[in-house]
Enzyme design. Structure first.
Site, PDB file in Angstrom:
ATOM      1  N   CYS A   1      -8.883   5.159   5.102  1.00 22.79           N
ATOM      2  CA  CYS A   1      -9.507   3.890   4.699  1.00 22.79           C
ATOM      3  C   CYS A   1     -10.195   3.209   5.904  1.00 22.79           C
ATOM      4  O   CYS A   1     -11.227   3.693   6.343  1.00 22.79           O
ATOM      5  CB  CYS A   1      -8.502   3.001   3.986  1.00 22.79           C
ATOM      6  SG  CYS A   1      -9.321   1.790   2.930  1.00 22.79           S
TER       7      CYS A   1
ATOM      8  N   HIS B   1      -5.091   6.007   0.462  1.00 25.79           N
ATOM      9  CA  HIS B   1      -3.877   5.750   1.251  1.00 25.79           C
ATOM     10  C   HIS B   1      -2.721   6.650   0.800  1.00 25.79           C
ATOM     11  O   HIS B   1      -1.862   6.185   0.042  1.00 25.79           O
ATOM     12  CB  HIS B   1      -3.430   4.295   1.039  1.00 25.79           C
ATOM     13  CG  HIS B   1      -4.341   3.271   1.628  1.00 25.79           C
ATOM     14  ND1 HIS B   1      -4.152   2.746   2.881  1.00 25.79           N
ATOM     15  CD2 HIS B   1      -5.433   2.672   1.128  1.00 25.79           C
ATOM     16  CE1 HIS B   1      -5.093   1.857   3.134  1.00 25.79           C
ATOM     17  NE2 HIS B   1      -5.886   1.788   2.086  1.00 25.79           N
TER      18      HIS B   1
ATOM     19  N   GLU C   1      -0.149   7.380   2.337  1.00 26.36           N
ATOM     20  CA  GLU C   1       1.125   6.877   2.888  1.00 26.36           C
ATOM     21  C   GLU C   1       1.809   5.902   1.946  1.00 26.36           C
ATOM     22  O   GLU C   1       2.947   5.520   2.179  1.00 26.36           O
ATOM     23  CB  GLU C   1       0.874   6.228   4.264  1.00 26.36           C
ATOM     24  CG  GLU C   1       0.193   4.863   4.261  1.00 26.36           C
ATOM     25  CD  GLU C   1      -1.313   4.923   3.990  1.00 26.36           C
ATOM     26  OE1 GLU C   1      -1.836   6.022   3.718  1.00 26.36           O
ATOM     27  OE2 GLU C   1      -1.952   3.854   4.033  1.00 26.36           O
TER      28      GLU C   1
END
Ligand code: GLN
EC number: 4.3.3.6
Length: 201
Positions: free
Chosen positions: A81, A180, A182
């Site tokens: 990002c 994302h 994560e």
């Protein structure tokens, strides 16, 4: 073989989530704020956050030169990002004073999906990652508008208003995604990056 040491640029953004995902994916994960800490890692993640802020802090912490040097020496870097924006050679809709690293030959548009939807989730199949599409989370995300000849497109949005948009790319040892991984608990993308670092070292 010992676990590779992978840093997360820890100036701003979702640093902790990447450290947790890297540990889960078999790396020794460390925050990086100073150039001595950068010297001690085999690879680096630039997290999501706010690229204009990260750009400013990179200069304040005197990390721009050291990171550019490591990139040109072949250190694997993964940008997610805002991290993707920091790895782009050209940024559209950026702030005039924001500057990225000597990264991927691509043009990204900042906050690109925002005109349609600020944040959304969609499946994205990534070349080189088995087990079906990733559930990708996009938060005021960029997309990739143009890539140079050496850039491999790894993933595009598979459904919804942004279908077909390029959201994952790789050039040499540099990897970038608009989304994302994560935040999802799916460690496959981090494991893929850990493998890139293992191969490079
Ligand atoms: N819009 C942010 C930027 O321009 C990126 C958002 C994110 O990293 N989730 O940096």
């Amino acid at each position: 073989m010992p676990a590779p040491v992978i840093g997360v640029l820890a100036l701003q953004g979702d640093v902790r989530e990447h450290l947790t995902a890297l540990t889960g994916a078999g790396a020794q994960a460390r925050p990086v704020r100073r150039s001595a800490e950068l010297d001690a890692v085999d690879g680096l993640i630039i997290p999501g956050g706010e690229s204009t802020t990260i750009s400013k802090l990179v200069d304040i912490f005197e990390l721009r030169g050291p990171i550019d040097k490591r990139i040109s020496a072949g250190m694997p870097v993964y940008g997610s990002c805002a991290g993707m924006i920091m790895l782009a050679a050209e940024v559209l809709d950026g702030r005039p004073d924001q500057r990225g690293f000597d990264g991927i030959a691509m043009t990204v548009r900042r906050n690109a999906f925002g005109r349609q939807v600020d944040s959304f989730e969609a499946p994205v199949q990534i070349t080189g990652i088995d087990g079906g599409p990733l559930h990708a989370v996009f938060i005021r995300a960029p997309w990739v508008e143009r890539v140079g000849a050496d850039v491999e497109i790894l993933g595009t949005v598979a459904e919804g208003p942004a279908t077909g948009r390029v959201v994952a790319v790789r050039q040499g040892n540099l990897l970038a995604t608009s989304f994302h991984p994560e935040l999802t608990g799916d460690l496959r993308l981090h494991a893929h990056f850990v493998d890139m670092v293992r191969t490079a070292t």
